[in-house]
Design a protein around this motif. Structure first.
Motif, PDB file in Angstrom:
ATOM      1  N   ARG A  85     -33.814  71.044  -0.835  1.00 57.10           N
ATOM      2  CA  ARG A  85     -33.504  70.778   0.690  1.00 57.10           C
ATOM      3  C   ARG A  85     -32.121  70.054   0.760  1.00 57.10           C
ATOM      4  N   THR A  86     -31.522  69.189   0.065  1.00 56.76           N
ATOM      5  CA  THR A  86     -30.288  68.497   0.252  1.00 56.76           C
ATOM      6  C   THR A  86     -29.418  69.350  -0.132  1.00 56.76           C
ATOM      7  N   ASN A  87     -29.697  70.332  -1.081  1.00 56.75           N
ATOM      8  CA  ASN A  87     -28.489  71.181  -1.437  1.00 56.75           C
ATOM      9  C   ASN A  87     -28.062  72.296  -0.774  1.00 56.75           C
ATOM     10  N   VAL A  88     -29.491  72.809   0.105  1.00 55.93           N
ATOM     11  CA  VAL A  88     -29.266  73.740   1.106  1.00 55.93           C
ATOM     12  C   VAL A  88     -28.553  73.128   2.306  1.00 55.93           C
ATOM     13  N   LYS A  89     -28.645  71.798   2.608  1.00 54.81           N
ATOM     14  CA  LYS A  89     -27.952  71.096   3.879  1.00 54.81           C
ATOM     15  C   LYS A  89     -26.576  70.980   3.615  1.00 54.81           C
ATOM     16  N   SER A  90     -26.293  70.470   2.371  1.00 54.62           N
ATOM     17  CA  SER A  90     -24.579  70.376   1.876  1.00 54.62           C
ATOM     18  C   SER A  90     -24.049  71.831   2.157  1.00 54.62           C
ATOM     19  N   PHE A  91     -24.610  72.620   1.426  1.00 54.67           N
ATOM     20  CA  PHE A  91     -24.141  74.066   1.369  1.00 54.67           C
ATOM     21  C   PHE A  91     -23.863  74.509   2.778  1.00 54.67           C
ATOM     22  N   LEU A  92     -24.815  74.424   3.762  1.00 52.02           N
ATOM     23  CA  LEU A  92     -24.389  75.106   5.095  1.00 52.02           C
ATOM     24  C   LEU A  92     -23.536  74.412   6.010  1.00 52.02           C
ATOM     25  N   VAL A  93     -23.351  72.871   5.453  1.00 50.88           N
ATOM     26  CA  VAL A  93     -22.282  72.254   6.154  1.00 50.88           C
ATOM     27  C   VAL A  93     -20.962  72.273   5.645  1.00 50.88           C
ATOM     28  N   ASP A  94     -20.872  72.418   4.222  1.00 50.81           N
ATOM     29  CA  ASP A  94     -19.649  72.773   3.549  1.00 50.81           C
ATOM     30  C   ASP A  94     -18.931  74.134   3.897  1.00 50.81           C
ATOM     31  N   GLN A  95     -19.953  75.139   4.075  1.00 54.79           N
ATOM     32  CA  GLN A  95     -19.368  76.539   4.285  1.00 54.79           C
ATOM     33  C   GLN A  95     -19.169  76.733   5.719  1.00 54.79           C
ATOM     34  N   GLU A  96     -19.558  75.618   6.563  1.00 54.72           N
ATOM     35  CA  GLU A  96     -19.278  75.734   8.142  1.00 54.72           C
ATOM     36  C   GLU A  96     -20.291  76.856   8.743  1.00 54.72           C
ATOM     37  N   ILE A  97     -21.410  77.080   8.214  1.00 54.87           N
ATOM     38  CA  ILE A  97     -22.328  77.708   8.873  1.00 54.87           C
ATOM     39  C   ILE A  97     -22.995  77.293   9.801  1.00 54.87           C
ATOM     40  N   CYS A  98     -23.444  76.069   9.843  1.00 57.54           N
ATOM     41  CA  CYS A  98     -24.205  75.015  10.858  1.00 57.54           C
ATOM     42  C   CYS A  98     -23.573  73.848  10.750  1.00 57.54           C
ATOM     43  N   LEU A  99     -23.776  73.245  11.859  1.00 56.68           N
ATOM     44  CA  LEU A  99     -23.319  71.689  12.261  1.00 56.68           C
ATOM     45  C   LEU A  99     -24.269  70.746  11.340  1.00 56.68           C
ATOM     46  N   ASN A 100     -23.843  69.699  11.040  1.00 54.44           N
ATOM     47  CA  ASN A 100     -24.618  68.744  10.224  1.00 54.44           C
ATOM     48  C   ASN A 100     -25.981  68.132  11.087  1.00 54.44           C
ATOM     49  N   ASP A 101     -25.702  68.042  12.524  1.00 54.75           N
ATOM     50  CA  ASP A 101     -26.768  67.662  13.405  1.00 54.75           C
ATOM     51  C   ASP A 101     -27.788  68.749  13.806  1.00 54.75           C
ATOM     52  N   SER A 102     -27.197  69.937  13.521  1.00 56.81           N
ATOM     53  CA  SER A 102     -28.295  71.016  13.916  1.00 56.81           C
ATOM     54  C   SER A 102     -29.134  71.462  12.741  1.00 56.81           C
ATOM     55  N   ILE A 103     -29.159  70.570  11.588  1.00 54.99           N
ATOM     56  CA  ILE A 103     -29.958  71.158  10.424  1.00 54.99           C
ATOM     57  C   ILE A 103     -31.103  70.047  10.572  1.00 54.99           C
ATOM     58  N   VAL A 104     -32.418  70.249  10.399  1.00 55.83           N
ATOM     59  CA  VAL A 104     -33.356  69.288  10.338  1.00 55.83           C
ATOM     60  C   VAL A 104     -34.110  69.574   9.018  1.00 55.83           C
ATOM     61  N   LEU A 105     -34.296  68.555   8.113  1.00 53.58           N
ATOM     62  CA  LEU A 105     -35.176  68.632   6.808  1.00 53.58           C
ATOM     63  C   LEU A 105     -36.485  67.845   7.072  1.00 53.58           C
ATOM     64  N   HIS A 106     -37.445  68.607   6.328  1.00 53.67           N
ATOM     65  CA  HIS A 106     -38.820  68.332   6.806  1.00 53.67           C
ATOM     66  C   HIS A 106     -39.248  68.382   5.270  1.00 53.67           C
ATOM     67  N   GLY A 107     -40.596  67.516   5.031  1.00 52.37           N
ATOM     68  CA  GLY A 107     -41.130  67.460   3.863  1.00 52.37           C
ATOM     69  C   GLY A 107     -41.489  65.928   3.479  1.00 52.37           C
ATOM     70  N   PHE A 108     -41.950  65.910   2.230  1.00 50.62           N
ATOM     71  CA  PHE A 108     -42.220  64.548   1.847  1.00 50.62           C
ATOM     72  C   PHE A 108     -40.968  64.067   1.280  1.00 50.62           C
TER      73      PHE A 108
END
Length: 108
Positions: A85-108
């Protein structure tokens, strides 16, 4: 013998709770398989993105296995082995695929 009722858990259940602007959110979830094993699912990526290419980049950068699954409700969903989860979020933000506030992390 008594009937045993198991709770059916749907990880995509909370995605329908969002409002109209919730449609453009990227949902990153972790689902428990068996024992310590789990998979990470990434749903809600834009239709104009090359999902297979993003999955290939995830697999190479995170050293994990992955696949692209088609879903009627969520469209194309990327499945990755392990809790990424954290790797995916940082990758999507670093590569400018998505904005940080448009990513929602779910799970325990």
């Amino acid at each position: 013998m008594a009937d045993v009722q198991f709770n059916n858990f749907d990880a995509f259940d909370d995605a329908a709770d969002g409002n109209a602007q919730g449609e453009d959110k990227v949902h990153v979830r972790v689902q428990q398989r068996n024992g310590r094993k789990c998979i990470t699912t990434v749903a809600g990526l834009a239709d104009d993105l090359d999902v297979k290419r993003i999955c290939k980049a995830f697999k190479k950068n995170f050293s994990c296995n992955g696949a692209v699954q088609k879903d009627e409700d969520a469209g194309e969903v990327i499945q990755l082995s392990g809790d990424q989860r954290t790797n995916v979020k940082s990758f999507l933000v670093d590569q400018e695929i998505c904005l940080n506030d448009s990513i929602v992390l779910h799970g325990f």
